[in-house]
Write an enzyme that holds these catalytic residues in place. Structure first.
Site, PDB file in Angstrom:
ATOM      1  CG  HIS A   1     -22.860   5.309  -5.211  1.00 56.34           C
ATOM      2  ND1 HIS A   1     -21.644   4.681  -5.342  1.00 56.34           N
ATOM      3  CD2 HIS A   1     -22.613   6.631  -5.323  1.00 56.34           C
ATOM      4  CE1 HIS A   1     -20.700   5.597  -5.498  1.00 56.34           C
ATOM      5  NE2 HIS A   1     -21.255   6.794  -5.500  1.00 56.34           N
TER       6      HIS A   1
ATOM      7  CG  ASP B   1       0.781  27.482  13.253  1.00 59.21           C
ATOM      8  OD1 ASP B   1      -0.085  26.689  12.828  1.00 59.21           O
ATOM      9  OD2 ASP B   1       1.702  27.131  14.004  1.00 59.21           O
TER      10      ASP B   1
ATOM     11  CB  SER C   1      -2.380  21.590 -10.362  1.00 58.80           C
ATOM     12  OG  SER C   1      -3.491  20.886 -10.849  1.00 58.80           O
TER      13      SER C   1
ATOM     14  CB  SER D   1     -11.155  14.812  13.726  1.00 55.87           C
ATOM     15  OG  SER D   1     -10.001  15.035  12.988  1.00 55.87           O
ATOM     16  CB  SER D   2     -13.397  15.758   8.987  1.00 56.68           C
ATOM     17  OG  SER D   2     -12.736  14.554   8.839  1.00 56.68           O
TER      18      SER D   2
ATOM     19  NE  ARG E   1     -17.851  -3.763  -3.498  1.00 55.39           N
ATOM     20  CZ  ARG E   1     -18.054  -2.490  -3.130  1.00 55.39           C
ATOM     21  NH1 ARG E   1     -19.019  -1.783  -3.696  1.00 55.39           N
ATOM     22  NH2 ARG E   1     -17.294  -1.928  -2.233  1.00 55.39           N
TER      23      ARG E   1
ATOM     24  CB  THR F   1     -13.099  14.841 -14.752  1.00 55.26           C
ATOM     25  OG1 THR F   1     -14.096  14.986 -13.739  1.00 55.26           O
ATOM     26  CG2 THR F   1     -11.977  13.991 -14.227  1.00 55.26           C
TER      27      THR F   1
ATOM     28  CE  LYS G   1      -9.793  19.947 -11.354  1.00 55.69           C
ATOM     29  NZ  LYS G   1      -8.751  20.878 -11.011  1.00 55.69           N
TER      30      LYS G   1
HETATM   31  C1  HEM Z   1      -2.428  -2.704  -1.301  1.00 55.78           C
HETATM   32  C2  HEM Z   1      -3.345  -2.075  -1.986  1.00 55.78           C
HETATM   33  C3  HEM Z   1      -4.789  -2.490  -1.939  1.00 55.78           C
HETATM   34  C4  HEM Z   1      -5.316  -3.720  -2.186  1.00 55.78           C
HETATM   35  C5  HEM Z   1      -4.568  -4.973  -2.597  1.00 55.78           C
HETATM   36  C6  HEM Z   1      -6.726  -3.618  -1.986  1.00 55.78           C
HETATM   37  C7  HEM Z   1      -7.597  -4.663  -2.118  1.00 55.78           C
HETATM   38  C8  HEM Z   1      -8.937  -4.605  -1.849  1.00 55.78           C
HETATM   39  C9  HEM Z   1      -9.850  -5.692  -1.893  1.00 55.78           C
HETATM   40  C10 HEM Z   1      -9.467  -7.106  -2.281  1.00 55.78           C
HETATM   41  C11 HEM Z   1     -11.075  -5.235  -1.547  1.00 55.78           C
HETATM   42  C12 HEM Z   1     -12.323  -6.066  -1.403  1.00 55.78           C
HETATM   43  C13 HEM Z   1     -13.198  -5.945  -2.552  1.00 55.78           C
HETATM   44  C14 HEM Z   1     -14.490  -6.598  -2.280  1.00 55.78           C
HETATM   45  O1  HEM Z   1     -14.517  -7.805  -1.938  1.00 55.78           O
HETATM   46  O2  HEM Z   1     -15.506  -5.913  -2.426  1.00 55.78           O
HETATM   47  C15 HEM Z   1     -10.963  -3.853  -1.296  1.00 55.78           C
HETATM   48  C16 HEM Z   1     -11.999  -3.019  -0.942  1.00 55.78           C
HETATM   49  C17 HEM Z   1     -11.885  -1.657  -0.756  1.00 55.78           C
HETATM   50  N1  HEM Z   1     -10.716  -0.910  -0.838  1.00 55.78           N
HETATM   51 FE1  HEM Z   1      -8.897  -1.641  -1.206  1.00 55.78          FE
HETATM   52  N2  HEM Z   1      -7.038  -2.360  -1.642  1.00 55.78           N
HETATM   53  C18 HEM Z   1      -5.877  -1.630  -1.593  1.00 55.78           C
HETATM   54  C19 HEM Z   1      -5.742  -0.299  -1.293  1.00 55.78           C
HETATM   55  C20 HEM Z   1      -6.802   0.569  -1.045  1.00 55.78           C
HETATM   56  C21 HEM Z   1      -6.653   1.983  -0.840  1.00 55.78           C
HETATM   57  C22 HEM Z   1      -5.341   2.776  -0.824  1.00 55.78           C
HETATM   58  C23 HEM Z   1      -7.866   2.477  -0.673  1.00 55.78           C
HETATM   59  C24 HEM Z   1      -8.092   3.946  -0.468  1.00 55.78           C
HETATM   60  C25 HEM Z   1      -9.144   4.541  -0.113  1.00 55.78           C
HETATM   61  C26 HEM Z   1      -8.817   1.369  -0.747  1.00 55.78           C
HETATM   62  C27 HEM Z   1     -10.181   1.470  -0.602  1.00 55.78           C
HETATM   63  C28 HEM Z   1     -11.048   0.405  -0.596  1.00 55.78           C
HETATM   64  C29 HEM Z   1     -12.466   0.509  -0.362  1.00 55.78           C
HETATM   65  C30 HEM Z   1     -13.251   1.784  -0.071  1.00 55.78           C
HETATM   66  C31 HEM Z   1     -12.980  -0.781  -0.455  1.00 55.78           C
HETATM   67  C32 HEM Z   1     -14.428  -1.184  -0.311  1.00 55.78           C
HETATM   68  C33 HEM Z   1     -14.682  -1.873   0.957  1.00 55.78           C
HETATM   69  C34 HEM Z   1     -16.037  -2.455   0.931  1.00 55.78           C
HETATM   70  O3  HEM Z   1     -16.325  -3.267   0.052  1.00 55.78           O
HETATM   71  O4  HEM Z   1     -16.842  -2.085   1.797  1.00 55.78           O
HETATM   72  N3  HEM Z   1      -8.118   0.209  -0.977  1.00 55.78           N
HETATM   73  N4  HEM Z   1      -9.632  -3.490  -1.474  1.00 55.78           N
HETATM   74 CU    CU Z   2     -20.463   8.366  -6.429  1.00 55.78          CU
END
Ligand code: HEM
Ligand code: CU
Ligand code: CU
Lengths: 530, 395
Positions: A307, A110, A272, A173-174, A454, A332, A335
């Site tokens: 950033h 475990d 992998s 938690s992490s 964005r 990268t 890989k």
């Molecule tokens: C159904 C699939 C997904 C769609 C359609 C989608 C769509 C979007 C859209 C439209 C934005 C806003 C962008 C903006 O206006 O800046 C966004 C932001 C973001 N998405 Fe997704 N997303 C999807 C899945 C995911 C997944 C799986 C992750 C995994 C980590 C993710 C992480 C993020 C992050 C970190 C942001 C930035 C938020 C921010 O601007 O503070 N997204 N996404």
């Molecule tokens: Cu970065």
């Protein structure tokens, strides 16, 4: 690893597994498989929660003008979507895999600290509730973007405090999970399982766990300073009191960049495992994969400034962060070359896990290339905070992390459940996802190049066409994920019994030494690895 | 709503599919490139981007060509037998060193551009850019010209919650009342800062994207190559109207620029207090003489304009606000109460809330907008004179 001898004596453990049943089993469980299962279901639930938000965003962006939501709610949607996907969907999924697989892959009974393991999981749930509930408090959910930059975030109401608390709980938690994982890997390996014999998934998680321990406290510090700036009169990030908003960015991204590797390193481990299994050929360069993972992890600490190219840092800073970021492309690349060399002259078949892994390699590489473009400081200046960045990180997070999670689920479902998923439906899920994903996110590169920022709810007319396509793709992608849910449930309920090792080329302990489904208690006497 | 959207989707999708099939990606609407550069730095960015893109494309084609070759050749169904080779130091060194060298090749020109971008020395002209929620203020330090620049797209084109919006202007969301005007071929240095939260001054064609950070001034520069209008937007999320604070830069021949400066100065004889606001014509009148006594009607009329330009985003045209985030002014205790606290509030803002300081407005504008909020809707409090604001500003 070693010859495929089944430890038959493990199979009967199931019969007298002494654990409570019903809700108590899940509340009090200390079993790594139960906890892994809970993490994975939780992650799926959060994936759909964040997905609904994403689709609301894409519905609003389907055409110019404001049709469905007001700008403030829109900002909350992007913020909470990002937070939920990162902290609720991707990270818990990897912890779920770690719980299920690490003990089995190193031949342990475990996790090292089973009770703490239970805590790690049950902390995540209230944190998620806080995040989602913050939509319903006065002022609405956090609307600052998932990066939580002050001073904007200082302006908002109680939801920010909820978000900060949630981040704290998730961090705790992490950290507990990471300590558990590191201890398990370093102390509970079966005799003969030397570090350099460990499956790569275990290696990548070992390194990920160190990253987590290094950066989660940094994030906790950053949000604590936000909290005291908000309520206790400090001015860490307030220039009027001698503070600096830029300092928050530095601290946040010192956490934030390793964070993206926390989400992607376990993906490297899963891929992998899968590529050699379906190429029926050992991984080309095991040692160089381990070293590449470690180099990426180390480099990830010195690139955060990419950033922040637009804050106006001195030329020397910009150059340093540009060079460091470009350097990450080398390991990268190693890989990607390794995976392709593993496929080369193999004897490949293309079941769903393999399809998702190949999809991962191609699309993750596109995300890597756009990352390289963004690393070039002058180019980043023109693309920073545009849709190009949104495209970039969805290529690495969705077709990177998420696709490899899908690959891993399909790959290990037979071991988890003892049943075979439907290959036909699995492939359908793959093709719908790849097509939907690319329609949704590829055009966003063009939007970014044309200068669309964005985090905006509405946009100028020249962006209309690509946005429409992006929304169409997002809806295809989003709804295809219901098929994934169906596939998993259908698999559990079906009566297609899975063989102990349904994959010809899989050779880690969970395949060679354990039946399918893996018994509740496995490896109570450690196997001997030769 | 859902069904309607699907219908809209289909209606909009059909022509789009057709356009795509006809290979219409050359069409402006299906742009796939960086906008045409209009400054030397933007040109370098453009060239760098394509240089690195081509490198990536070539690597992608070679590497994934190999992968797909393997996928087709080395499949079990085609009878492939797995080889068992692994680990080969020579190969591994090669595929580590070659990418490294390529990266060095790319870093070299990028470094040159970075050094050039950061060199804002010896400008011909310096403009201080201050970001507010949600407006830009441009202060021409040498010429004593200072004004605000706000979104000029009418709300009726934007909001479509209840009914379809009015037909959208061609420059929908990318148009402002008072653009920044600069001379062509001159080095313009920008000092960028912000008043409330972080914003980003982003004009892609000029190769500039610079955060404005409250409490800090950062500099950057550009030189417009040719006369023209260059549009951009705020690039850093800054609250609810973040999508609605565009930037427009008009580059004019130096003579035309000089003429423009004269006009601006004429509007505003006192170079020391060259503030004017947004809603051009009627408000320009507001700026004329702060010591004069105004009639209540004058104040109200001017105040409505100032209110529309600066306050509606939060407090709404109806004065009803968007509680609980943004309080109603209609019936508000503050707006109908004593003058002192109200003037102080609008002048200084309220720390820790979205209510920012509006001290950038002139005394007359402030008096006008305060009078307006005291008397509009159901409010029945008395007017406020510019002199009272002036006194409050001093105290
Ligand atoms: C159904 C699939 C997904 C769609 C359609 C989608 C769509 C979007 C859209 C439209 C934005 C806003 C962008 C903006 O206006 O800046 C966004 C932001 C973001 N998405 Fe997704 N997303 C999807 C899945 C995911 C997944 C799986 C992750 C995994 C980590 C993710 C992480 C993020 C992050 C970190 C942001 C930035 C938020 C921010 O601007 O503070 N997204 N996404
Ligand atoms: Cu970065
Ligand atoms: Cu903004």
């Amino acid at each position: 690893m070693s010859a495929a001898t089944h430890a038959q004596d493990h199979a009967h453990h199931d019969d007298h597994a002494h654990h409570p049943t019903g809700i108590k089993r899940w509340l009090f469980t200390t079993n790594h498989k139960d906890i892994g299962t809970m993490y994975l279901w939780f992650s799926l639930a959060m994936f759909f929660t964040g997905g609904v938000m994403a689709l609301l965003i894409r519905a609003e962006l389907f055409q110019p003008g404001l049709q469905f939501v007001n700008p403030e709610f829109f900002n909350s949607l992007t913020t909470v979507h990002g937070l939920v996907m990162v902290f609720g969907a991707i990270m818990p999924a990897w912890v779920g895999f770690a719980n299920w697989l690490i003990p089995m892959q190193v031949g342990a009974a475990d996790m090292a600290f089973p009770r703490m393991n239970n805590w790690s999981f049950w902390l995540v749930v209230p944190a998620a509730i806080l995040l989602v509930a913050s939509f319903f408090v006065p002022g609405g959910a956090a609307a600052s973007g998932w990066t939580l930059y002050p001073p904007l975030i200082i302006q908002q109401g109680i939801s920010i405090d909820m978000t900060i608390l949630a981040v704290h709980i998730l961090g705790a938690s992490s950290i507990m999970g990471s300590i558990n994982i590191i201890t398990t890997i370093l102390n509970l390996r079966a005799p003969g399982m030397t570090l350099m014999k460990m499956p790569l998934f275990v290696w990548t998680w070992l390194i990920t766990a160190y990253l987590l321990i290094a950066v989660m406290p940094v994030l906790a510090g950053a949000v604590t300073m936000l909290l005291t700036d908000r309520h206790f009169g400090t001015s860490f990030f307030n220039a009027a009191g001698g503070g600096d908003p830029t300092m928050f960015m530095h601290i946040f991204w010192f956490f934030g960049h390793p964070e993206v590797y926390i989400m992607i390193l376990p993906a490297f481990g899963v891929v992998s495992a899968i590529i050699p299994a379906f190429a029926r050929k050992p991984l080309f360069g095991y040692a160089s994969m381990v070293y590449a993972t470690a180099s990426i992890a180390i480099l990830s600490f010195i690139v955060w400034g990419h950033h922040m190219f637009t804050v106006g840092m001195p030329a020397a800073g910009q150059l340093f962060f540009m060079y460091a970021t470009m350097l990450i492309a080398v390991p990268t690349g190693v890989k990607v070359f390794n995976w392709i060399a593993t496929m080369w002259q193999g004897s490949m078949t293309f079941e769903t896990p393999m399809l998702f892994s190949i999809g991962f390699i191609c699309l993750f590489t596109i995300g890597g290339f756009s990352g390289l473009v963004l690393a070039i400081t002058p180019v980043d200046i023109t693309l920073h905070n545009t849709y190009y960045v949104v495209a970039h990180f969805h290529y690495v997070l969705v077709s990177g992390a998420l696709f490899s999670i899908f690959a891993g689920i399909y790959f290990w479902l037979p071991k988890f459940t003892g049943k075979m998923y439907s290959e036909k439906l699995g492939k359908l899920h793959f093709w719908l996802s790849v097509i939907g994903f690319n329609i949704a996110f590829f055009p966003q590169h063009f939007l970014g190049l044309a200068g669309m920022p964005r985090r905006i709810p509405d946009y100028a007319l020249q962006f209309a066409e690509w946005n429409m396509w992006s929304s169409i793709g997002a809806f295809i992608f989003g709804f295809s994920q219901l098929l994934f849910l169906y596939n998993v449930i259908e698999c559990i309920r079906s009566n297609r019994k899975a063989a102990d090792n349904p994959w010809e080329g899989a050779d880690t302990l969970e395949w060679t030494h354990l039946p399918s489904p893996a018994p509740y208690h496995s490896f109570e006497t450690a196997p001997v690895v030769k | 709503m859902g069904l309607d959207m699907i219908r809209k989707t289909i209606r909009n999708a059909a022509p789009a599919v057709a356009a795509l099939v006809m290979g219409a990606t050359a069409n402006a609407a299906y742009d796939v490139d960086i906008l045409p550069p209009a400054s030397p730095i933007a040109q370098q960015i453009y060239d760098l981007h394509w240089a690195i893109m081509w490198v990536c494309i070539v690597i992608f084609v070679v590497v994934f060509g190999a992968m797909f070759y393997s996928i087709f050749k080395h499949r079990k169904s085609a009878g492939a037998k797995a080889a068992h080779f692994h680990e080969n130091t020579t190969v591994e060194v090669i595929w580590t060193v070659i990418p490294f060298l390529i990266l060095v090749g790319m870093a070299y020109p990028a470094t040159k551009t970075v050094l050039e971008m950061k060199d804002a020395s010896n400008p011909d002209l310096t403009i201080k850019v201050t970001a507010y929620q949600w407006a830009w203020e441009y202060d021409y330090l040498q010429d004593g010209v200072k004004f605000n620049s706000l979104l000029a797209t009418p709300r009726a084109q934007i909001e479509e919650w209840q009914k379809k919006g009015e037909a959208k202007n061609p420059d929908y969301l990318l148009e402002v009342d008072n653009p920044m005007v600069v001379p062509v071929g001159k080095k313009v240095r920008l000092l960028v800062t912000a008043n409330d939260v972080i914003h980003g001054w982003y004009v892609p064609q000029l190769g500039i994207n610079q955060y404005g950070i409250p409490g800090f001034v950062k500099d950057t520069w550009f030189k417009a190559d040719k006369a023209g209008t260059y549009r951009g937007q705020c690039s850093q999320i800054c609250g609810k109207e973040h999508g609605y604070m565009p930037i427009v830069v008009v580059a004019k021949a130096p003579e035309d620029y000089a003429k423009w400066v004269k006009e601006q100065q004429a509007k505003n004889p006192q170079a020391a207090a060259p503030q004017q606001v947004a809603a051009a014509a009627p408000v320009a009148a507001v700026a004329e003489d702060p010591s004069r006594k105004w009639t209540a009607d004058e104040l109200k009329a001017a105040g409505e304009k100032v209110y529309a330009a600066n306050c509606v985003a939060c407090h709404q045209a109806t004065g009803k606000g968007m509680p609980p985030a943004f309080p109603a002014l209609d019936g508000s205790k503050v707006a109908t109460g004593a003058k002192g606290p109200q003037i102080a509030l609008v002048l200084n803002g309220k720390q820790g809330t979205a209510m920012a300081s509006f001290s950038r407005l002139t005394d007359a504008e402030l008096a006008a907008v305060i009078t307006y909020t005291r008397t509009a809707w159901g409010n029945k409090a008395g007017e406020v004179q510019p002199s009272e604001v002036k006194a409050a500003r001093k105290g």
